[in-house]
Design an enzyme around this catalytic site. Structure first.
Site, PDB file in Angstrom:
ATOM      1  N   LYS A 101       0.815  -1.221   0.000  1.00 18.15           N
ATOM      2  CA  LYS A 101       0.000   0.000   0.000  1.00 18.15           C
ATOM      3  C   LYS A 101       0.849   1.272   0.000  1.00 18.15           C
ATOM      4  O   LYS A 101       0.410   2.315  -0.473  1.00 18.15           O
ATOM      5  CB  LYS A 101      -0.947  -0.002   1.193  1.00 18.15           C
ATOM      6  CG  LYS A 101      -2.022  -1.079   1.127  1.00 18.15           C
ATOM      7  CD  LYS A 101      -3.027  -0.807   0.012  1.00 18.15           C
ATOM      8  CE  LYS A 101      -4.194  -1.785   0.038  1.00 18.15           C
ATOM      9  NZ  LYS A 101      -5.084  -1.608  -1.126  1.00 18.15           N
ATOM     10  N   GLU A 123      -9.738   5.879   2.970  1.00 19.29           N
ATOM     11  CA  GLU A 123     -10.525   4.804   3.556  1.00 19.29           C
ATOM     12  C   GLU A 123      -9.571   3.663   3.854  1.00 19.29           C
ATOM     13  O   GLU A 123      -8.488   3.593   3.290  1.00 19.29           O
ATOM     14  CB  GLU A 123     -11.578   4.338   2.559  1.00 19.29           C
ATOM     15  CG  GLU A 123     -11.083   3.325   1.508  1.00 19.29           C
ATOM     16  CD  GLU A 123     -10.012   3.861   0.561  1.00 19.29           C
ATOM     17  OE1 GLU A 123      -9.966   5.093   0.381  1.00 19.29           O
ATOM     18  OE2 GLU A 123      -9.228   3.067   0.010  1.00 19.29           O
ATOM     19  N   SER A 393       1.654  -9.747  -0.713  1.00 24.41           N
ATOM     20  CA  SER A 393       1.364  -8.313  -0.713  1.00 24.41           C
ATOM     21  C   SER A 393       1.543  -7.649   0.639  1.00 24.41           C
ATOM     22  O   SER A 393       1.721  -6.432   0.709  1.00 24.41           O
ATOM     23  CB  SER A 393      -0.056  -8.087  -1.234  1.00 24.41           C
ATOM     24  OG  SER A 393      -0.982  -8.826  -0.462  1.00 24.41           O
TER      25      SER A 393
END
Lengths: 411, 270
Positions: A101, A123, A393
């Site tokens: 991210k 969010e 990830s």
């Protein structure tokens, strides 16, 4: 203005087009108030992309702050255990903040600063994007407000505490299913209200144009690195790339660099929850009774909905995959049959989670464990000279409460 | 065949604005959602509003994720969903209201996804058959509105477009060109909901749009009080009141009617 576009497969049109369409998916379905902000964002993004100074600062921070490039690891014991293909892991869990991210958060925060917007709303589902946003806002001196469903706040407590430590304001969302969908809706409402001063740092490759394009581009560093690393370490490209798909940003980030390598199979893994037949899942593609093309949060894609077009509540053990829609480029890649999409259930993801802990000494995020679960199913069917690359990830520290609870309940 | 079905939606809206203009006032268009607090109560509330002398209606159709709405309408439409209200039920409600003697133009307001699920062509056909004058879809900017706009044009329904305080002069020109019936001006950058005061630069925004088009302008978002109604009546051709009426509905149909009468009287005194 020169547009940054890419080719997908031989003879395919460049996507997205000027209106943000990937074939019939994508677009910009938003209230009028946001249209000027999206126009401004699109123009600023293309300007930044074309500006060597912006690219240099992003690359510098990726190298000196995020810890890029992340390595690929050969999962020797997992490969031996499964007795088929050789499995490599792209280690986004080793990036700063523990997930991919940060790649997108850093890019968008630099862009927001360049646009003179000092207030950021974001969010978060699993909390990984919220943590990444809070982190880059601290780094760049921006104000950060993160919307998070109250159900997700309960199951991802460590990340809530992290965001607060990093100086972000975490706002609980109690509407709807109180998960990622509702957090996005609330973040959009905030953005509509404060649009003059605020940038919406959307965390996945979804939402209105230019977000699916911009987030893909910022995440495509994953695939660019992994492709070069495979050539260097294994001497060739993988046969299969696997990634989990919630909104789909880590998957599109991996797939993008391999899009023209037609011999490389691309597999996205959706959250099967309690099983596709149960209706309690987030499998937009796998359940044709509930997953149909529709419009949610500004983009046309596959959406889990009832017969009347109301958005369905979803279920996954993994907060980051627990979302009723999917990035429009995935819907497009699936339609082209360039990528294929499968599911892993909660139980399969948990089993893969334990396997990776025991055999490789890596605690994966529950999201990433869905991708591992697909490798567990696929690798034994492939010959020993086949190569499977899995995008790991994120890391799983945030999930320890959830996993502990699930293991205790297991018969 | 009733008169409402023979005239097109834009014609009915033009007649509505002409009547209000003759009385030197803006048209009063309340918003009310079907299914709140119950289906029967919502039909009674709309009928009571019609008798209180409002000029037209925005009839709300519920959606699970109403991203342009504030807390009042979110909560009300959530209850409407729990009461089983669908697009089809809202279309039936328009027909029932016509049968109960409601003659004012009714515009169906709802988000795109339930309309896609219903089918855009089928929706336009059934909306016209029920006696609706037009459609308002807040998450459908003109660039994406092609299929719905075509379906509405075939059926003689007005597809209402929006402008916001953030709209540039180029944007105002583009949207004004596609306007039918009226242009919905969003008074604030934000979501729906009653507010204590309207923004200071509101008149400048209205003047900017007025300079670009002769299409009637209807102001919405944040209007709830008699003094606000009096203030905007001279600036625009119509205004929408939603959240304040929905909030009143919690106290019963009489409270909805009383608020409408108060606002309607304020309009006459403006």
């Amino acid at each position: 203005m020169e547009r940054q576009t890419v080719k997908i497969g031989v003879g395919q049109a460049e996507v997205p087009d000027a209106r943000g369409y990937f074939g019939e998916f994508g677009g910009r379905f938003v209230p009028e108030t946001l249209v000027p902000a999206l126009d401004e964002l699109t123009a600023a993004y293309f300007e930044a992309q074309a500006d060597p100074a912006f690219q240099a600062e992003l690359a510098h921070l990726q190298a000196t702050y995020s810890g890029r490039p992340t390595p690929i690891s050969y999962a020797a014991r997992l490969s031996d255990y499964l007795g088929g293909a050789r499995i490599y892991l792209k280690r986004e869990d080793l990036a700063h903040t523990g997930a991919h991210k940060i790649n997108n958060a850093l890019g968008q925060a630099l862009l927001a600063r360049r646009m003179g917007k000092r207030r950021i709303v974001a969010e978060t589902g699993a909390g990984q994007h919220g943590v990444a946003s809070a982190t880059v806002c601290a780094l760049l001196g921006l104000e950060c407000h993160v919307y998070m469903g109250s159900v997700d706040m309960a199951r991802q407590r460590p990340n809530v505490f992290r965001m607060k430590l990093l100086g972000a304001d975490v706002i609980p969302v109690d509407s709807g299913s109180r998960t990622l969908k509702d957090a996005i809706t609330e973040a959009i409402r905030d953005w509509v209200t404060n649009v003059e001063t605020t940038h919406y740092l959307l965390g996945s490759a979804l939402g209105p144009h230019p977000y699916p394009l911009m987030v893909r581009d910022f995440q495509s560093v994953i695939g660019v690195e992994a492709r070069a690393q495979m050539l260097e370490q294994a001497g060739r490209l993988p046969d299969v790339c696997i990634a989990c798909v919630g909104g789909g940003s880590n998957a599109i980030g991996l797939f993008h660099a391999f899009r023209d390598d037609e011999d490389v199979e691309l597999i996205g893994v959706e959250a099967g929850g309690r099983g596709v037949a149960s209706g309690q899942h987030a499998a937009r593609f796998a359940d044709p009774s509930l997953g149909r093309p529709g419009v949610l949060h500004g983009t046309r894609s596959f959406v889990l909905q009832d017969a009347d077009g109301q958005i369905r509540e979803t279920h996954s053990i993994s907060a980051g995959l627990d979302y009723a829609s999917v990035g429009p480029e995935h819907a497009y890649l699936r339609q082209l049959e360039r990528a294929h999409y499968t599911v892993a259930t909660d139980d399969e993801a948990l089993a893969a989670f334990e396997l990776l802990c025991h055999l490789e000494g890596i605690i994966p995020a529950l999201e990433s464990a869905h991708a591992i679960a697909e490798a567990v199913k696929l690798a034994p069917k492939l010959p020993p000279d086949a190569i499977v690359l899995v995008n790991l990830s994120g890391r799983g520290d945030k999930d320890l409460d959830t996993v502990l609870g699930a293991l205790e309940r297991r018969p | 065949m009733s008169g409402a079905r023979e005239t097109t939606g834009p014609d009915a809206l033009a007649a509505m604005f002409a009547r209000a203009r003759r009385e030197s006032r803006a048209a009063f268009l309340p918003y009310f959602p079907i299914g709140y607090p119950t289906v029967a109560d919502s039909l009674d509330a709309i009928e009571a509003l019609a008798r209180a002398g409002v000029d037209g209606f925005e009839i709300g159709m519920p959606f699970s994720d109403p991203l342009a709405d504030g807390p009042t309408i979110q909560a009300a439409t959530q209850i409407a969903l729990e009461n089983g209200v669908t697009v089809g039920r809202c279309l039936d409600a328009v027909g029932e209201l016509r049968a109960r003697g409601v003659t004012q133009p009714m515009l169906l307001m709802g988000y795109l996804n339930p309309l896609l699920a219903y089918g855009l062509e089928r929706f336009a056909r059934d909306a016209r058959a029920a006696g609706a004058a037009g459609v308002i879809v807040p998450d459908l900017p003109p660039e994406e509105a092609g299929p719905l706009a075509e379906a509405c044009a075939r059926e003689g329904l007005a597809q209402i477009v929006f402008l916001a305080p953030t709209s540039s002069p180029e944007r105002i020109a583009l949207v004004a060109q596609r306007a039918q019936g009226f242009i919905y001006l969003v008074s604030v950058t934000g979501v729906t909901g009653a507010r204590d005061s309207l923004p200071l630069d509101l008149q400048a925004f209205i003047t900017r749009v007025r300079a670009a088009t002769s299409t009637p302008l209807v102001l919405g978002f944040g209007i709830s009080r008699p003094e606000q109604v009096q203030q905007v009546s001279a600036w625009v051709d119509g205004f929408i009141v939603g959240s304040a009426l929905v909030r009143a509905a919690a106290a019963g149909v009489e409270a909805v009617r009383d608020l409408a009468l108060t606002l309607r009287h304020a309009l006459d005194e403006a």
